[in-house]
Scaffold this motif. Structure first.
Motif, short mmCIF file in Angstrom:
data_model
loop_
_atom_site.label_atom_id
_atom_site.label_comp_id
_atom_site.label_asym_id
_atom_site.label_seq_id
_atom_site.Cartn_x
_atom_site.Cartn_y
_atom_site.Cartn_z
N GLY A 182 0.84 -1.19 0.00
CA GLY A 182 0.00 0.00 0.00
C GLY A 182 0.88 1.23 0.00
N GLY A 183 0.28 2.37 -0.29
CA GLY A 183 1.05 3.60 -0.35
C GLY A 183 1.46 4.11 1.02
N PHE A 203 11.86 9.92 -4.13
CA PHE A 203 10.42 10.08 -4.18
C PHE A 203 9.99 11.32 -4.95
CE2 PHE A 203 10.58 7.20 -0.43
CZ PHE A 203 9.82 6.18 -0.98
N SER A 204 10.95 12.10 -5.40
CA SER A 204 10.61 13.25 -6.24
C SER A 204 11.04 13.03 -7.68
CB SER A 204 11.29 14.52 -5.69
OG SER A 204 12.71 14.39 -5.73
N ASP A 205 11.60 11.85 -7.96
CA ASP A 205 12.14 11.57 -9.29
C ASP A 205 11.94 10.08 -9.60
OD1 ASP A 205 13.61 11.09 -11.56
OD2 ASP A 205 15.39 12.18 -10.90
N PRO A 206 10.96 9.73 -10.41
CA PRO A 206 10.70 8.32 -10.73
C PRO A 206 11.92 7.60 -11.30
CG PRO A 206 8.88 9.69 -11.48
CD PRO A 206 9.97 10.62 -11.05
N GLU A 207 12.72 8.29 -12.09
CA GLU A 207 13.91 7.65 -12.65
C GLU A 207 14.92 7.32 -11.56
OE1 GLU A 207 15.60 9.85 -15.85
OE2 GLU A 207 13.81 9.70 -17.12
N ALA A 208 15.05 8.22 -10.57
CA ALA A 208 15.97 7.96 -9.46
C ALA A 208 15.48 6.78 -8.64
CB ALA A 208 16.10 9.20 -8.58
N ALA A 245 -6.53 4.23 1.72
CA ALA A 245 -7.19 5.29 2.48
C ALA A 245 -7.28 6.50 1.57
CB ALA A 245 -6.42 5.62 3.76
N PRO A 246 -8.27 7.37 1.77
CA PRO A 246 -8.38 8.57 0.95
C PRO A 246 -7.14 9.46 1.10
CG PRO A 246 -10.39 8.20 2.20
CD PRO A 246 -9.37 7.25 2.74
N GLU A 247 -6.86 10.21 0.05
CA GLU A 247 -5.68 11.08 0.06
C GLU A 247 -5.68 12.03 1.25
OE1 GLU A 247 -4.66 14.53 -2.84
OE2 GLU A 247 -3.76 12.72 -3.71
N PHE A 248 -6.85 12.58 1.59
CA PHE A 248 -6.92 13.51 2.72
C PHE A 248 -6.50 12.82 4.01
CE2 PHE A 248 -9.28 15.14 6.40
CZ PHE A 248 -8.84 16.45 6.42
N ALA A 287 3.88 15.62 -2.38
CA ALA A 287 4.78 15.09 -3.41
C ALA A 287 5.02 13.60 -3.19
CB ALA A 287 6.10 15.86 -3.39
N ARG A 288 5.21 13.20 -1.93
CA ARG A 288 5.42 11.79 -1.62
C ARG A 288 4.19 10.96 -2.02
NH1 ARG A 288 9.27 10.00 2.29
NH2 ARG A 288 11.15 11.26 1.97
N ILE A 289 3.02 11.46 -1.65
CA ILE A 289 1.78 10.73 -1.92
C ILE A 289 1.59 10.56 -3.43
CG2 ILE A 289 -0.73 10.84 -1.78
CD1 ILE A 289 -0.33 12.39 0.90
N ARG A 290 1.78 11.64 -4.17
CA ARG A 290 1.46 11.62 -5.60
C ARG A 290 2.56 11.05 -6.47
NH1 ARG A 290 -1.92 17.38 -5.53
NH2 ARG A 290 -3.74 16.47 -4.50
#
Length: 206
Positions: free
Chosen positions: A8-9, A74-79, A143-146, A165-168
């Motif tokens: 899970g996230g 977590f701010s760079d998918p390639e990383a 769970a909901p984003e909020f 940023a982490r969540i998305r």
């Protein structure tokens, strides 16, 4: 032996569900803890991670600062994909060996708590083994984003922008659910969640 892959996230309640399953008798393998144990700068893996991401991920005392590393990946998918490619082969072998040990000991239920259980296979070459291959069922916490955002703020005090940023940056819950045998909605009280987990436990075919 039944192996449940629990994923899970961030902030979705994985560790809480894992804790309830442990109380019910499950044996837990926390992949993050295995990962952290390997992530030391004096190991071959640690040196490769530092060589890949630079000395800026080092803490003042010389160890790898997982928060700094997390901020990068977590701010760079390639990383994140580069880190997974470094860590995955070692992680797979280490966890599989642990599963084999539990199987020899005739453990009944093992919960493999793995945040990237579904994401990592998506970045592997066709036919390359992953931990997803080693589980009998996939349980996904949602769970909901909020709610997730609120949990992150309360638990870590993470700044709003960083938390979002982490969540998305992660795989959407909708994508994880496509791989799930069981979906656990954790947007409820702890008592209600404990009851949900207990009901699922007693439905297990072991």
């Amino acid at each position: 032996m039944k192996v449940i892959g629990l994923t899970g996230g961030i902030g979705s309640g994985k560790s809480t569900v894992s804790g309830f399953l442990a109380e019910l008798g499950a044996t837990i393998i926390d992949v993050d803890k295995v990962w952290h144990g390997a992530l030391k700068p004096d190991t071959e893996l640690g040196r490769e991670v530092v060589a890949t991401f630079g000395n800026e991920i080092l803490a003042p005392e010389g160890g790898i600062d997982r928060k700094k590393l997390g901020d990068i990946v977590f701010s760079d998918p390639e990383a994140l994909a580069r880190l997974n490619n470094i860590m995955h082969p070692w992680m797979y072998d280490a966890v599989k060996a642990q599963l084999e040990e539990y199987r020899e000991r005739e453990v009944g239920v093992v919960v493999l708590e793995a945040p990237l259980l579904i994401e990592v296979p998506l970045s592997l070459k066709p036919g390359e083994p992953s931990l997803l291959d080693e589980v009998d069922e996939v349980w996904v916490t949602v769970a909901p984003e909020f709610t997730v955002f609120k949990r992150l703020k309360e638990k870590s005090g993470m700044p709003e922008e960083q938390a979002m940023a982490r969540i998305r940056s992660q795989l959407p819950s909708e994508e994880r659910i496509k791989h799930a045998n069981v979906v656990v909605d954790t947007d409820c009280s702890l008592d209600e969640l404990k009851d949900k987990v207990r009901a699922l436990w007693y439905k297990l075919d072991t």
